[in-house]
Design a protein around this motif. Structure first.
Motif, mmCIF file in Angstrom:
data_model
loop_
_atom_site.group_PDB
_atom_site.id
_atom_site.type_symbol
_atom_site.label_atom_id
_atom_site.label_comp_id
_atom_site.label_asym_id
_atom_site.label_seq_id
_atom_site.Cartn_x
_atom_site.Cartn_y
_atom_site.Cartn_z
ATOM 1 N N ASN A 57 0.809 -1.219 0.000
ATOM 2 C CA ASN A 57 0.000 0.000 0.000
ATOM 3 C C ASN A 57 0.842 1.268 0.000
ATOM 4 N N SER A 58 2.159 1.119 0.076
ATOM 5 C CA SER A 58 3.042 2.289 0.077
ATOM 6 C C SER A 58 4.225 2.062 -0.864
ATOM 7 N N LEU A 59 3.904 1.594 -2.064
ATOM 8 C CA LEU A 59 4.959 1.293 -3.045
ATOM 9 C C LEU A 59 5.755 2.528 -3.457
ATOM 10 N N ASP A 60 5.142 3.716 -3.326
ATOM 11 C CA ASP A 60 5.875 4.933 -3.683
ATOM 12 C C ASP A 60 7.135 5.103 -2.839
ATOM 13 N N VAL A 61 7.107 4.607 -1.619
ATOM 14 C CA VAL A 61 8.300 4.677 -0.769
ATOM 15 C C VAL A 61 9.448 3.909 -1.425
ATOM 16 N N ALA A 62 9.128 2.725 -1.957
ATOM 17 C CA ALA A 62 10.150 1.906 -2.604
ATOM 18 C C ALA A 62 10.584 2.491 -3.941
ATOM 19 N N THR A 63 9.632 3.037 -4.706
ATOM 20 C CA THR A 63 10.018 3.609 -6.007
ATOM 21 C C THR A 63 10.865 4.857 -5.816
ATOM 22 N N ASP A 64 10.566 5.645 -4.786
ATOM 23 C CA ASP A 64 11.414 6.802 -4.479
ATOM 24 C C ASP A 64 12.817 6.339 -4.086
ATOM 25 N N PHE A 65 12.877 5.276 -3.304
ATOM 26 C CA PHE A 65 14.165 4.727 -2.883
ATOM 27 C C PHE A 65 14.952 4.243 -4.101
ATOM 28 N N LEU A 66 14.285 3.534 -5.000
ATOM 29 C CA LEU A 66 14.947 3.044 -6.209
ATOM 30 C C LEU A 66 15.501 4.204 -7.031
ATOM 31 N N ARG A 67 14.714 5.251 -7.188
ATOM 32 C CA ARG A 67 15.140 6.386 -7.997
ATOM 33 C C ARG A 67 16.362 7.084 -7.399
ATOM 34 N N ASP A 68 16.495 7.027 -6.070
ATOM 35 C CA ASP A 68 17.607 7.713 -5.408
ATOM 36 C C ASP A 68 18.908 6.921 -5.406
ATOM 37 N N GLN A 69 18.861 5.646 -5.846
ATOM 38 C CA GLN A 69 20.057 4.805 -5.822
ATOM 39 C C GLN A 69 20.819 4.901 -7.145
ATOM 40 N N ASP A 70 22.114 4.657 -7.066
ATOM 41 C CA ASP A 70 22.956 4.675 -8.269
ATOM 42 C C ASP A 70 22.936 3.344 -9.009
ATOM 43 N N GLY A 71 22.473 2.284 -8.350
ATOM 44 C CA GLY A 71 22.467 0.958 -8.965
ATOM 45 C C GLY A 71 21.218 0.196 -8.594
ATOM 46 N N PRO A 72 21.216 -1.108 -8.825
ATOM 47 C CA PRO A 72 20.044 -1.932 -8.529
ATOM 48 C C PRO A 72 19.783 -2.028 -7.033
ATOM 49 N N ILE A 73 18.561 -2.436 -6.694
ATOM 50 C CA ILE A 73 18.189 -2.614 -5.301
ATOM 51 C C ILE A 73 17.700 -4.038 -5.074
ATOM 52 N N VAL A 74 17.486 -4.365 -3.807
ATOM 53 C CA VAL A 74 16.988 -5.670 -3.377
ATOM 54 C C VAL A 74 15.655 -5.461 -2.674
ATOM 55 N N ILE A 75 14.694 -6.327 -2.944
ATOM 56 C CA ILE A 75 13.426 -6.328 -2.220
ATOM 57 C C ILE A 75 13.335 -7.627 -1.447
ATOM 58 N N LYS A 76 12.926 -7.531 -0.166
ATOM 59 C CA LYS A 76 12.835 -8.724 0.672
ATOM 60 C C LYS A 76 11.731 -8.543 1.706
ATOM 61 N N PRO A 77 11.236 -9.652 2.263
ATOM 62 C CA PRO A 77 10.340 -9.532 3.417
ATOM 63 C C PRO A 77 11.099 -8.901 4.575
ATOM 64 N N ALA A 78 10.434 -8.043 5.341
ATOM 65 C CA ALA A 78 11.102 -7.364 6.446
ATOM 66 C C ALA A 78 11.086 -8.169 7.726
ATOM 67 N N ASP A 79 10.338 -9.262 7.747
ATOM 68 C CA ASP A 79 10.184 -9.972 9.005
ATOM 69 C C ASP A 79 9.817 -11.431 8.748
ATOM 70 N N GLY A 80 10.271 -12.300 9.648
ATOM 71 C CA GLY A 80 9.758 -13.651 9.729
ATOM 72 C C GLY A 80 10.278 -14.646 8.724
ATOM 73 N N THR A 81 11.318 -14.316 7.954
ATOM 74 C CA THR A 81 11.843 -15.277 6.989
ATOM 75 C C THR A 81 13.352 -15.391 7.144
ATOM 76 N N GLY A 82 13.905 -16.378 6.478
ATOM 77 C CA GLY A 82 15.350 -16.570 6.463
ATOM 78 C C GLY A 82 15.722 -17.422 5.276
ATOM 79 N N GLY A 83 17.008 -17.660 5.119
ATOM 80 C CA GLY A 83 17.462 -18.521 4.035
ATOM 81 C C GLY A 83 17.222 -17.960 2.651
ATOM 82 N N GLY A 84 17.059 -16.632 2.543
ATOM 83 C CA GLY A 84 16.859 -16.011 1.238
ATOM 84 C C GLY A 84 15.444 -16.108 0.703
ATOM 85 N N ARG A 85 14.499 -16.584 1.513
ATOM 86 C CA ARG A 85 13.129 -16.754 1.044
ATOM 87 C C ARG A 85 12.480 -15.398 0.798
ATOM 88 N N GLY A 86 11.911 -15.236 -0.402
ATOM 89 C CA GLY A 86 11.216 -14.010 -0.761
ATOM 90 C C GLY A 86 12.111 -12.882 -1.224
#
Length: 363
Positions: free
Chosen positions: A117-146
């Motif tokens: 519901n707040s994807l603009d936060v991520a798109t703004d973050f992407l636009r401010d970076q010089d290279g690629p970004i990573v998206i991941k779950p913020a909680d409750g996972t491990g082992g690279g899941r998601g």
């Protein structure tokens, strides 16, 4: 300039179905290696117990009881009786962990919290970076899941966010770091070992596709002796992004001897991609890591560090502290490319617990 993504309402039914599909597919692949993981850890702890003059008994719920004198401890694969479930839950929340790590004046990946519901936060973050970004779950996972790496466009971000939301609706956008991935292991702040964990690869034969080579790799992982890996290598969104960045797809046919990086995330690599580097880690990095795990009160910790060179001072701006893992996988320190440099950490852990009477019970 690329169009911004409008906030997307969360479709709870879609997310539940997505989770079921992802869990089902990954679950099947992991079940095929369950016996390998069980056999590995059973042998590991029985050998370690012998080295510290302890005895081992199988207990219900997959537990092993290891007894020495009047004391005993229980282990379940990499899980020890040192850190609480609450500590594990706390450290599994990557966004919350970053908040506390930031107070320690160490370099962390640039990041932003968001949800569907707040994807603009991520798109703004992407636009401010010089290279690629990573998206991941913020909680409750491990082992690279998601986790999805190599994101450079708004459409890729949306796809990765939906994928990650199948695991947890709270999401994290991070800068994609360029250095190597290192795992440092600590017990009560005492440094035990360090390995460099490289990305999983397949090697072409001039006939098979990447998808077919991955399938062969997974079959080999189920039967190889000595054991080379405890997790399957999955062709998921992260793999597709990594292959696409190199101009490939899962249907690409590598030439004879050609090395293809299947994904950037290192969690599904094998022994050939793990390299012992404990003698190369700069003392300042070791001590900073020890201070960090002590500050959090974590007894058994695996600290993930990204660096171009692990032998440089912690003051080097390319040394980034990523994550602290509670009850980290011990197998990372046994499944290594050079077995002569393998750190036999399991008996050291048992000796420490019995000697300090921590993580043990009185019989």
């Amino acid at each position: 300039m690329e169009a911004r993504i409008l906030p997307q309402p969360i479709n709870s039914l879609w997310l539940r179905n997505k989770r079921r599909v992802l869990s089902f597919q990954a679950g099947i692949a992991r079940r095929r290696l369950r016996h390998v993981r069980s056999a590995f850890y059973d042998r590991l702890w029985r050998d370690a117990a012998t080295q510290v003059d302890a005895t081992v008994a199988s207990r219900p719920n997959g537990l092993l009881q290891i007894s020495s004198g009047s004391r005993a401890t229980f282990v379940s694969q990499s899980d020890l009786m040192l850190d609480s479930d609450l500590m594990l839950r706390f450290m599994a929340n990557k966004a919350l962990t970053y908040e506390f790590m930031a107070n320690k004046r160490i370099r962390l990946p640039r990041h932003a919290k968001f949800d569907l519901n707040s994807l603009d936060v991520a798109t703004d973050f992407l636009r401010d970076q010089d290279g690629p970004i990573v998206i991941k779950p913020a909680d409750g996972t491990g082992g690279g899941r998601g986790v999805t790496t190599g994101i450079t466009t708004a459409n890729a971000l949306l796809s990765a966010a939906r994928h990650a939301a199948g695991f947890n609706t709270r999401l994290l956008a991070e800068e994609q770091l360029t250095g190597a991935s290192y795992r440092l292991l600590y017990i009560d702040g005492q440094f035990l070992d360090a390995v460099r964990r490289d990305s999983p690869i397949v090697i072409g034969d001039g006939q098979a596709t990447v998808r077919e080579l991955v399938k062969r790799e997974n079959v080999a992982r189920q039967s190889t002796d000595p054991i080379a890996a405890l997790s399957p290598l999955l062709i998921d969104q992260e793999a597709r992004n990594t292959l696409n960045a190199a101009g490939h797809s899962p249907n690409y046919v590598p030439s004879q001897g050609e090395t293809v990086q299947v994904k950037l995330a290192v969690n599904e690599n094998s022994a050939a991609q793990n390299h012992v580097v404990r003698d190369q880690v700069h003392p300042e990095i070791i001590e900073t890591g020890a201070d960090l795990v002590r500050a959090f009160g974590i007894r058994f910790a695996g600290l993930d560090v990204t660096a171009d060179d692990i032998s440089v001072s912690v003051s080097d701006e390319r040394v980034i502290f990523n994550e602290i893992n509670v009850n980290p996988g011990i197998h990372h320190h046994y499944l290594v490319s050079d077995l002569t440099r393998q750190a036999d950490v399991a008996p050291k852990l048992l000796d420490h617990m019995f000697r300090t009477k921590q993580g043990t019970i009185e019989l």
